[in-house]
Design a protein around this motif. Structure first.
Motif, mmCIF file in Angstrom:
data_model
loop_
_atom_site.group_PDB
_atom_site.id
_atom_site.type_symbol
_atom_site.label_atom_id
_atom_site.label_comp_id
_atom_site.label_asym_id
_atom_site.label_seq_id
_atom_site.Cartn_x
_atom_site.Cartn_y
_atom_site.Cartn_z
ATOM 1 N N MET A 137 -7.319 7.040 -10.203
ATOM 2 C CA MET A 137 -6.282 6.612 -9.279
ATOM 3 C C MET A 137 -4.924 6.915 -9.913
ATOM 4 S SD MET A 137 -5.412 2.766 -7.775
ATOM 5 C CE MET A 137 -6.994 2.513 -7.050
ATOM 6 N N SER A 138 -4.016 7.485 -9.153
ATOM 7 C CA SER A 138 -2.702 7.840 -9.675
ATOM 8 C C SER A 138 -1.924 6.579 -10.089
ATOM 9 C CB SER A 138 -1.902 8.612 -8.623
ATOM 10 O OG SER A 138 -1.473 7.743 -7.594
ATOM 11 N N LEU A 139 -0.950 6.771 -10.966
ATOM 12 C CA LEU A 139 -0.109 5.641 -11.378
ATOM 13 C C LEU A 139 0.642 5.055 -10.185
ATOM 14 C CD1 LEU A 139 1.380 6.802 -14.794
ATOM 15 C CD2 LEU A 139 -0.200 4.922 -14.386
ATOM 16 N N GLU A 140 1.086 5.918 -9.283
ATOM 17 C CA GLU A 140 1.801 5.426 -8.098
ATOM 18 C C GLU A 140 0.912 4.500 -7.267
ATOM 19 O OE1 GLU A 140 4.121 7.106 -4.145
ATOM 20 O OE2 GLU A 140 3.726 8.461 -5.816
ATOM 21 N N LEU A 141 -0.329 4.876 -7.068
ATOM 22 C CA LEU A 141 -1.247 4.026 -6.300
ATOM 23 C C LEU A 141 -1.572 2.739 -7.049
ATOM 24 C CD1 LEU A 141 -3.672 6.652 -4.737
ATOM 25 C CD2 LEU A 141 -1.896 5.319 -3.588
ATOM 26 N N GLN A 142 -1.715 2.820 -8.360
ATOM 27 C CA GLN A 142 -1.957 1.610 -9.152
ATOM 28 C C GLN A 142 -0.768 0.665 -9.065
ATOM 29 O OE1 GLN A 142 -3.784 2.229 -13.148
ATOM 30 N NE2 GLN A 142 -3.770 4.397 -12.524
ATOM 31 N N LEU A 143 0.433 1.232 -9.122
ATOM 32 C CA LEU A 143 1.660 0.443 -9.011
ATOM 33 C C LEU A 143 1.690 -0.255 -7.653
ATOM 34 C CD1 LEU A 143 4.322 -0.152 -10.533
ATOM 35 C CD2 LEU A 143 5.239 1.944 -9.544
ATOM 36 N N ARG A 144 1.421 0.487 -6.586
ATOM 37 C CA ARG A 144 1.402 -0.075 -5.238
ATOM 38 C C ARG A 144 0.376 -1.205 -5.135
ATOM 39 N NH1 ARG A 144 3.633 1.559 -0.905
ATOM 40 N NH2 ARG A 144 4.131 3.597 -1.757
ATOM 41 N N ASP A 145 -0.796 -0.977 -5.669
ATOM 42 C CA ASP A 145 -1.860 -1.974 -5.623
ATOM 43 C C ASP A 145 -1.457 -3.263 -6.332
ATOM 44 O OD1 ASP A 145 -4.651 -2.729 -5.021
ATOM 45 O OD2 ASP A 145 -4.905 -2.638 -7.205
ATOM 46 N N ARG A 146 -0.890 -3.128 -7.514
ATOM 47 C CA ARG A 146 -0.521 -4.321 -8.295
ATOM 48 C C ARG A 146 0.632 -5.102 -7.665
ATOM 49 N NH1 ARG A 146 -1.504 -3.164 -14.545
ATOM 50 N NH2 ARG A 146 -3.487 -2.089 -14.354
ATOM 51 N N LEU A 147 1.557 -4.395 -7.026
ATOM 52 C CA LEU A 147 2.700 -5.078 -6.417
ATOM 53 C C LEU A 147 2.314 -5.840 -5.151
ATOM 54 C CD1 LEU A 147 5.484 -2.441 -7.053
ATOM 55 C CD2 LEU A 147 5.245 -4.690 -8.134
ATOM 56 N N GLN A 148 1.143 -5.578 -4.615
ATOM 57 C CA GLN A 148 0.692 -6.307 -3.428
ATOM 58 C C GLN A 148 0.556 -7.804 -3.693
ATOM 59 O OE1 GLN A 148 0.605 -5.040 -0.330
ATOM 60 N NE2 GLN A 148 1.328 -3.164 -1.319
ATOM 61 N N GLN A 149 0.347 -8.193 -4.948
ATOM 62 C CA GLN A 149 0.216 -9.622 -5.255
ATOM 63 C C GLN A 149 1.508 -10.385 -4.983
ATOM 64 O OE1 GLN A 149 0.200 -10.656 -9.707
ATOM 65 N NE2 GLN A 149 -0.393 -8.493 -9.695
ATOM 66 N N LEU A 150 2.638 -9.675 -4.847
ATOM 67 C CA LEU A 150 3.917 -10.322 -4.522
ATOM 68 C C LEU A 150 4.120 -10.424 -3.010
ATOM 69 C CD1 LEU A 150 6.153 -8.670 -7.262
ATOM 70 C CD2 LEU A 150 5.135 -10.956 -7.267
ATOM 71 N N ALA A 151 3.140 -10.046 -2.237
ATOM 72 C CA ALA A 151 3.158 -10.126 -0.773
ATOM 73 C C ALA A 151 4.439 -9.534 -0.179
ATOM 74 C CB ALA A 151 2.960 -11.577 -0.325
ATOM 75 N N PRO A 152 4.718 -8.267 -0.468
ATOM 76 C CA PRO A 152 5.955 -7.673 0.030
ATOM 77 C C PRO A 152 5.937 -7.488 1.549
ATOM 78 C CG PRO A 152 4.603 -5.993 -1.002
ATOM 79 C CD PRO A 152 3.923 -7.307 -1.242
ATOM 80 N N THR A 153 7.098 -7.709 2.158
ATOM 81 C CA THR A 153 7.252 -7.379 3.566
ATOM 82 C C THR A 153 7.729 -5.940 3.693
ATOM 83 O OG1 THR A 153 9.496 -8.291 3.559
ATOM 84 C CG2 THR A 153 7.724 -9.749 4.295
#
Length: 102
Positions: free
Chosen positions: A1-17
């Motif tokens: 998995m690319s770093l960009e996708l990993q970054l996106r996945d991990r930031l989901q825990q902050l429940a971004p709008t």
């Protein structure tokens, strides 16, 4: 998995709008196609409500954890807002002094 996708996945825990991740690696020295080293994140989340800027950044750092390592993500520009703050904000990045000259 690319770093960009990993970054996106991990930031989901902050429940971004709103979440925007930009790979800015091509604007930095030592770039080659496919390199993932410099990213910009624009994130809007109520998880930042009542927090100072440094506390917001700490929440992002905690979420991305070991992705911020010399062999992984070298630089992460963070623009963290609550919904009422972010409209119209300038989140453009300055040019890198070591950027490839065209």
């Amino acid at each position: 998995m690319s770093l960009e996708l990993q970054l996106r996945d991990r930031l989901q825990q902050l429940a971004p709008t709103y979440l925007e991740i930009v790979n800015e690696s091509s604007g930095h020295g030592g770039y080659f196609p496919g390199k993932e080293s410099h990213f910009k994140v624009v994130i809007v989340s109520e998880a930042f409500d009542g927090l100072r800027l440094v506390q917001r950044h700490q929440k992002v750092y905690a979420a991305v954890g070991d992705l911020l390592a010399p062999s992984r993500i070298h630089a992460l520009a963070i623009h963290a807002f609550v919904e009422s703050e972010w409209q119209g904000q300038d989140t453009s990045s300055p040019e890198c002094a070591h950027a490839p000259k065209h």
